[in-house]
Enzyme design. Structure first.
Site, PDB file in Angstrom:
ATOM      1  N   SER A 107       1.084  -1.203   0.433  1.00 39.55           N
ATOM      2  CA  SER A 107       0.295  -0.540   0.479  1.00 39.55           C
ATOM      3  C   SER A 107       0.904   1.487  -0.075  1.00 39.55           C
ATOM      4  CB  SER A 107      -0.837   0.116   1.246  1.00 39.55           C
ATOM      5  OG  SER A 107      -1.798  -1.036   0.910  1.00 39.55           O
ATOM      6  N   ALA A 166     -22.866  -2.369   5.509  1.00 36.22           N
ATOM      7  CA  ALA A 166     -23.530  -1.645   6.286  1.00 36.22           C
ATOM      8  C   ALA A 166     -24.605  -1.429   7.804  1.00 36.22           C
ATOM      9  CB  ALA A 166     -24.525  -0.226   5.791  1.00 36.22           C
ATOM     10  N   TYR A 213     -10.770   2.124   5.297  1.00 37.11           N
ATOM     11  CA  TYR A 213     -10.042   1.739   4.274  1.00 37.11           C
ATOM     12  C   TYR A 213     -10.479   1.309   3.440  1.00 37.11           C
ATOM     13  CZ  TYR A 213      -4.810   1.597   3.213  1.00 37.11           C
ATOM     14  OH  TYR A 213      -3.616   1.070   2.522  1.00 37.11           O
ATOM     15  N   SER A 214     -10.447   1.724   2.528  1.00 37.57           N
ATOM     16  CA  SER A 214     -10.797   0.620   1.009  1.00 37.57           C
ATOM     17  C   SER A 214      -9.960   0.505  -0.089  1.00 37.57           C
ATOM     18  CB  SER A 214     -12.242   0.805   0.353  1.00 37.57           C
ATOM     19  OG  SER A 214     -12.947   0.324  -0.240  1.00 37.57           O
ATOM     20  N   ASN A 215      -9.373  -0.920  -0.291  1.00 33.83           N
ATOM     21  CA  ASN A 215      -8.607  -0.535  -1.605  1.00 33.83           C
ATOM     22  C   ASN A 215      -9.268  -0.599  -3.061  1.00 33.83           C
ATOM     23  OD1 ASN A 215      -5.768  -1.155  -0.168  1.00 33.83           O
ATOM     24  ND2 ASN A 215      -6.876  -3.385   0.051  1.00 33.83           N
ATOM     25  N   GLY A 357       3.362  -0.431   3.442  1.00 35.36           N
ATOM     26  CA  GLY A 357       2.396  -1.561   3.187  1.00 35.36           C
ATOM     27  C   GLY A 357       2.367  -2.582   3.567  1.00 35.36           C
TER      28      GLY A 357
END
Length: 407
Positions: A107, A166, A213-215, A357
């Site tokens: 990352s 959600a 956090y989302s790739n 990362g």
């Protein structure tokens, strides 16, 4: 990769996933792998005749605790540059990791991508607070998602590797760990495939209302760069890699090899219930993580890049200030998240910026003072030892950072 902010409370596979994204490790510091133990401290002379035993001892902790099979580090400060290594280059041998070795930076790639996006903002090709759907209408994104939200992880897009929806229920994406990932580690994914998988799971929250956090955000950012420039790879080279002469940094695409020198990385997983197996994962197809964590580099190239960025050489003063504005909900062991950058306040006073990362088997560290004059960059390769990553990694990392920046 990188992931949710509270990774230090998770099992080892989640923590290593994040130094790849975030501890984000948002993806996985050493994604899912418990690592190897062994080998004495590196005996090679310190760079420029320096004796930096405090740094050598700090990286040896990672090896002795089983967090790493091998580690290489580079520190630039008022005393000059020092490079060292500890552990082994390959299990079953005694040779140490090369201090000029290449490795998968996970990352840490996100910081390069965020820098490139902000260069395009500076050039007037993108607007930071413009809807992404206006540039990429074919994806069917929520029209409230802006470019800023992608870089900041406030878009609400589900992570296509693993996430919760959600309602807090687990959402399974592509195989990214364990036996399932091992079986598909040479599979090629397309960026559109990864993004559409995430979109099919629905939003995690309304755009801009939370942080997670989302790739997926950075894969969309890659598609955005391609839409306005015609080529993500060309623009990364033309705007960042070539001007800084980062000749040992590359975007591998679907390529599986690392062109040497390099240290081997290993992955420990449960092949059958109660039966653990360790394999060499130096070769793998990184399209599963794409622009969220696929780049290959060296400690020297990372140092050059991050020093230049924080020294004001790559983006405007306005864009650099935007990168450094932390979102208050993004607390983690790396600090708080801005735009592709973690902002960390040191216990000894002062601030450092970072983006660590990980990729299955590999992890990268990249730190700098605000002026870019003092940096720490490192590579960690996992091995075959079972380690309590959730307990030991944050302590070893904190000790290393303090040794480099507080000593």
């Amino acid at each position: 990769m990188n992931e949710a902010p509270n990774t230090i409370t998770l099992r080892s596979r989640r923590v290593f996933r994040r130094v790849g994204g975030t501890a984000a490790l948002a993806a996985a510091l050493l994604a899912g792998a418990a690592t190897a133990g062994a080998a004495a401290a590196d005996s090679r002379p310190a760079s420029a005749g320096q004796d930096r035993q405090e740094l050598q001892q700090a990286i040896q902790v990672f090896v002795d605790s089983g967090l790493a099979a091998g580690m290489q580090i580079r520190v630039n400060d008022e005393r000059g540059e020092w490079a060292g290594s500890a552990g082994v280059r390959k299990l079953g041998t005694s040779a140490k990791p090369p201090t000029n070795g290449r490795f998968r930076i996970g990352s840490t790639t996100k910081n390069f991508v965020a820098t490139l996006v902000l260069q395009l903002v500076d050039a007037g090709k993108l607007k930071l607070d413009a809807p992404v759907a206006g540039y990429l209408p074919e994806l069917g994104l929520d029209p409230e998602i802006t470019v800023r939200m992608l870089l900041q992880h406030t878009s609400g897009l589900i992570d296509y590797t693993y996430d919760v929806d959600a309602e807090g229920k687990p959402v399974q994406g592509i195989p990214w760990q364990g036996k399932a990932w091992v079986a598909k580690r040479f599979h090629t994914y397309t960026d559109e495939e990864l993004v559409r998988l995430a979109l099919s799971k629905g939003p995690k929250f309304k755009p801009g209302k939370r942080w997670s956090y989302s790739n997926t955000n950075y894969v969309v950012a890659k598609l955005l760069i391609e839409k306005v420039t015609g080529s993500y790879e060309r623009e990364m080279k033309r705007r960042i890699l070539w001007p800084l002469k980062l000749t040992r940094t590359e975007l591998p695409g679907a390529g599986t090899d690392i062109r040497g020198p390099y240290a081997h990385a290993y992955y420990r997983y449960e092949n059958e219930p109660g039966q653990w197996k360790v394999i060499d994962v130096t070769r793998q197809n990184p399209t599963w993580i794409s622009a969220a964590g696929d780049m290959i580099s060296t400690t020297e190239d990372l140092q050059t890049f991050f020093s230049a960025l924080n020294g004001g050489e790559l983006v405007s003063a306005e864009s650099l200030a935007e990168m450094r504005k932390p979102h208050l909900e993004s607390g983690a062991i790396y600090g708080r998240y801005g735009l592709g950058t973690w902002v960390q306040n040191l216990s000894c006073g002062g601030t450092v910026y970072n983006h660590n990362g990980s990729n299955n088997g590999y992890a990268a560290l990249m730190y700098s003072t605000p002026d870019g004059k003092k940096t720490l960059t490192a590579s960690i390769t996992s091995g075959d030892a079972e380690a309590d990553v959730a307990e030991e990694f944050p302590k070893a990392l904190d000790n290393l950072v303090k040794t480099a920046f507080c000593g």
